[in-house]
Design a protein around this motif. Structure first.
Motif, short mmCIF file in Angstrom:
data_model
loop_
_atom_site.label_atom_id
_atom_site.label_comp_id
_atom_site.label_asym_id
_atom_site.label_seq_id
_atom_site.Cartn_x
_atom_site.Cartn_y
_atom_site.Cartn_z
N ARG A 1 0.83 -1.06 0.02
CA ARG A 1 0.14 -0.23 -0.03
C ARG A 1 0.89 1.13 -0.11
N GLY A 2 1.90 1.23 0.68
CA GLY A 2 2.92 2.30 0.87
C GLY A 2 3.36 2.49 -0.35
N ARG A 3 4.02 1.45 -1.18
CA ARG A 3 4.56 1.35 -2.51
C ARG A 3 3.59 2.13 -3.49
N ARG A 4 2.25 1.86 -3.48
CA ARG A 4 1.56 2.46 -4.32
C ARG A 4 0.95 4.09 -3.87
N LYS A 5 1.76 4.30 -2.77
CA LYS A 5 1.32 5.62 -2.28
C LYS A 5 -0.13 5.93 -2.19
N MET A 6 -0.92 4.99 -1.33
CA MET A 6 -2.35 5.03 -0.90
C MET A 6 -2.46 5.16 0.40
N SER A 7 -2.93 6.20 1.00
CA SER A 7 -3.30 6.29 2.47
C SER A 7 -4.17 5.28 2.67
N GLN A 8 -4.41 5.08 4.24
CA GLN A 8 -5.23 3.96 4.45
C GLN A 8 -6.84 4.32 3.87
N GLN A 9 -7.03 5.54 4.30
CA GLN A 9 -8.33 5.83 4.01
C GLN A 9 -8.69 5.58 2.26
N VAL A 10 -7.99 6.03 1.62
CA VAL A 10 -8.03 5.82 0.25
C VAL A 10 -8.07 4.14 -0.29
N PHE A 11 -7.18 3.36 0.34
CA PHE A 11 -7.22 2.01 0.29
C PHE A 11 -8.45 1.51 0.74
#
Length: 409
Positions: free
Chosen positions: A14-24
């Motif tokens: 998720r971090g590699r895809r630059k997504m926040s927890q909320q967006v994910f």
């Protein structure tokens, strides 16, 4: 990565895809609290259907989430997959030069052997054999790093540094094409530092435009323009011996990459000035050459003229420029450069709404260098645009190419 709990692997990707927890969470249709608990290991992922959904959102092979090695697909053999990206990343993360202060440096292969491997890697890149290159790069990086460390103060130190600088540049170029822009910037930045130790200002100049390319890919067009023009001014050939073919080639490529950055910010006047300067350097060079692996010359100037027009949204001018390119000069260029240009012209045709001609350019590029079309994210965008604008069922060759690319028809 394999030994980590699945929740930690989810957090990593998720971090590699630059997504926040909320967006994910929103993309999964879950709550942010649910994601947080999964990543901390408080909540178990015991349903394969949910694991597959997570992998789909992260655009990831599900086997990576499960800590297993993904199966390599036959139709993606020429592209860099996630395993290979991580192996290249691991090689870039090595700091053996620091360890050598405390322990004996590992014995590297002989410098002539590395020199041969570096030349082969350049040719592999310029023939757009990205899958082959990806599998060779981790070892080549480790060998070149070990040689640079082992010969740090000996007679072979400059050549060892020169070779390592080239390997970083090869890695940067390949990673940029395949969408790993931050890793591309890191490798290019490393190349500048090593090139300075090699004592070769032209190698440092080539490293500079690799940095500029990476910055441009990261959306940093103005810094990319500034760094290319700054170093081009420093390398501008004077009279006599300074105007060597090698210097003209590096100088000209810096101007061309500066023109591409200027086009990205819509500065057409600067684009014209930089292309004019590159054209003068190409005329002084007297033909298309591959000094310092630049493929610089009059034909490449025309290719960049067309590419800059596409960036400026001037598709018609790009197509007109393409139609005036010398056929013999174009045929003499290596496959990567030609297929890259055809991809640019496909973009130009989509700007004109000519889906049929855009399709022809994609198919021709695929025949020349399949990986340049099938593996690059920008090519996937063009193909998606072509399919979206095609009325009815797309022609069989385009449908087949789209399937190979993994782009939905």
């Amino acid at each position: 990565m394999d030994e980590l709990p699945i929740g930690r692997r989810v957090a990593y990707w998720r971090g590699r895809r630059k997504m926040s927890q909320q967006v994910f969470a929103d993309r999964l249709g879950k709550s942010k609290s649910w994601v947080d608990k999964v990543e901390r290991g408080v909540r178990r992922l015991d349903k394969f259907s949910v694991v597959y959904e997570i992998a789909d959102v992260l655009q990831l092979d599900v086997q990576l989430l499960l800590g297993r090695e993904p199966e390599r697909r036959p139709d993606s053999i020429s592209c860099i997959d996630q395993i290979e990206v991580e192996e290249i990343r691991a090689a870039l993360e090595r700091y053996d030069c620091i360890s050598a202060f405390f322990d004996a440096a590992p014995q590297p292969p002989p410098v002539p052997e590395i020199r041969k491997a570096v030349s082969h890697a350049w040719l592999t890149y310029q023939h757009a054999k990205y899958g082959v290159l990806a599998r060779a790069l981790p070892k080549l990086l480790r060998d070149a790093q070990a040689a640079d460390t082992a010969h740090g103060s000996g007679d072979q130190a400059p050549e060892a540094a020169h070779l390592l600088g080239q390997v970083y540049q090869i890695a940067s170029s390949a990673l940029r094409k395949l969408g790993e822009h931050e890793l591309s910037w890191l490798a290019a930045d490393r190349s500048i530092a090593v090139s300075q130790r090699a004592g070769d200002p032209l190698l440092a100049g080539v490293a500079t435009y690799r940095v500029g390319n990476a910055l441009l890919a990261l959306g940093r067009a103005r810094p990319a323009l500034e760094v290319n023009v700054n170093i081009a001014n420093r390398l501008a050939p004077g009279n006599g011996d300074e105007a060597s073919p090698q210097r003209l080639s590096v100088y000209g490529m810096l101007l061309l990459q500066g023109a591409m950055a200027a086009a990205r910010i819509g500065d057409s006047a600067t684009v014209r000035d930089l292309l004019h300067g590159a054209d003068e350097a190409a005329r002084a060079l007297g033909g298309d050459h591959n000094h310092y692996w630049t493929s610089f010359g009059p034909t490449n100037v025309q290719l960049h003229r067309a590419a800059a027009a596409v960036e400026l949204g001037e598709g018609r001018y790009a197509v007109e420029t393409h139609e005036t390119i010398d056929h013999e000069g174009f045929a003499s260029l290596l496959p990567e450069r030609r297929a890259h240009h055809l991809l640019d012209i496909a973009r130009g045709y989509t700007q004109l709404g000519d889906v049929e001609k855009a399709s022809e350019m994609l198919l021709e590029g695929d025949r020349l260098a399949p990986a340049e079309i099938r593996c690059r994210p920008i090519a996937h965008e063009v193909m998606s645009d072509v399919l979206r604008r095609t009325r009815g069922t797309p022609p069989a060759p385009i449908a087949e190419l789209a399937e190979h690319m993994g782009v939905g028809v």
